[in-house]
Design an enzyme around this catalytic site. Structure first.
Site, PDB file in Angstrom:
ATOM      1  N   ALA A 119      51.593  22.259  36.792  1.00  0.00           N
ATOM      2  CA  ALA A 119      52.425  21.298  36.071  1.00  0.00           C
ATOM      3  C   ALA A 119      52.483  21.640  34.587  1.00  0.00           C
ATOM      4  CB  ALA A 119      51.872  19.887  36.253  1.00  0.00           C
ATOM      5  N   GLY A 146      48.556  23.905  40.748  1.00  0.00           N
ATOM      6  CA  GLY A 146      49.852  23.684  41.376  1.00  0.00           C
ATOM      7  C   GLY A 146      50.519  24.961  41.839  1.00  0.00           C
ATOM      8  N   GLU A 179      49.143  25.509  45.234  1.00  0.00           N
ATOM      9  CA  GLU A 179      49.713  24.499  46.125  1.00  0.00           C
ATOM     10  C   GLU A 179      51.166  24.829  46.467  1.00  0.00           C
ATOM     11  OE1 GLU A 179      47.601  20.338  45.200  1.00  0.00           O
ATOM     12  OE2 GLU A 179      48.436  21.277  43.419  1.00  0.00           O
ATOM     13  N   GLU A 198      41.172  22.034  39.735  1.00  0.00           N
ATOM     14  CA  GLU A 198      41.337  20.647  39.264  1.00  0.00           C
ATOM     15  C   GLU A 198      40.003  19.941  39.026  1.00  0.00           C
ATOM     16  OE1 GLU A 198      45.341  21.631  40.958  1.00  0.00           O
ATOM     17  OE2 GLU A 198      43.248  22.095  41.446  1.00  0.00           O
TER      18      GLU A 198
END
Length: 248
Positions: free
Chosen positions: A52, A96, A99, A119
């Site tokens: 992000a 991310g 992911e 994270e």
């Protein structure tokens, strides 16, 4: 169709424009009978996706597609498409980025690619599907080690444990992914798409087995976001110091 996240100066970090662009491109691909497979990559050779866009978040901006939050992170992680998708990972894919890659059906990676979910080092969780998809896509104990430690693995290691399909030299990842897409495209498209739906247990464009996991992930994220630690992690990162966790 080749979809490129074109923000190399930001290491292809995801903001709302990226999410809208990728999600919109998926809709275009779904509507075009001549598109038999989709390749997703990032511009440049250093970073596939840095996750992000933290600068956008710090300004209070959403990183989701306007009016289409249900598509999920990058307009991709929770947006099902019948057509096979291939992530061409051209460098680092952390948080991310990992992911995003795991949301594709197949992954081709450059030799310099790395994968990881850091994270927990920031007081957060991998809320874009990473926490439940990683243990499903590689040996569970290694996945849990990665989730608990936040440490990354190399492309070679990812190939060894079955997380990805191929490792290719730097600069060749998109061409290798397109070649793989072409091997898919020669087959009967309706057969390929039906096979994908059965493999994932898809009903009405929803991966049924994941539905409850998404609800649980969102609930845990919302609860964690109220903690002191979730604020300490990003603050420590910005201040270039070790975080002081309080477990509250």
């Amino acid at each position: 169709m080749v979809i490129t996240i074109n923000r190399p100066s930001a290491r292809n970090a995801v903001n709302s424009a990226v999410s809208a662009g990728v999600g919109g491109a998926l809709d275009e691909a779904a509507a075009d009978p001549d598109v038999r497979a989709i390749v997703l990559t990032g511009a440049g050779e250093k970073s596939f996706c840095a996750g992000a866009d933290l600068k956008a978040i710090s300004r209070g901006e959403s990183v989701y597609a306007p009016n289409n939050r249900e598509w999920g992170f990058a307009g991709f992680v929770n947006k099902y498409t019948d057509k096979p998708t291939i992530a061409a990972v051209n460098g680092t894919a952390l948080g991310g980025g990992t992911e995003l890659a795991m949301s594709a059906d197949l992954i081709v990676a450059a030799e310099n690619a790395t994968f990881g979910l850091p994270e927990v080092k920031r007081g957060l969780i991998a809320g874009a599907g990473g926490v439940f998809r990683l243990p499903e896509q590689m040996p569970q104990r290694l996945a849990m080690e990665m989730i608990f430690t936040g440490d990354p693995i190399s492309a070679a290691r990812a190939l060894e444990v079955g997380l990805i399909n191929q490792v290719v030299p730097e600069g060749q990842v998109v061409s290798a992914a397109v070649e793989l897409a072409q091997r898919i495209a020669v087959n009967a498209p309706l057969s390929v798409q039906a096979s994908k739906r059965v493999a994932y247990g898809v009903v009405d464009s929803i991966r049924v087995e994941e539905a409850d996991r998404w609800v649980l992930s969102a609930a845990e994220w919302d609860q964690l976001a109220t903690s002191e630690d979730s604020k300490e992690g990003p603050r420590a990162f910005a201040e270039k110091r070790e975080p002081v966790w309080k477990a509250r």
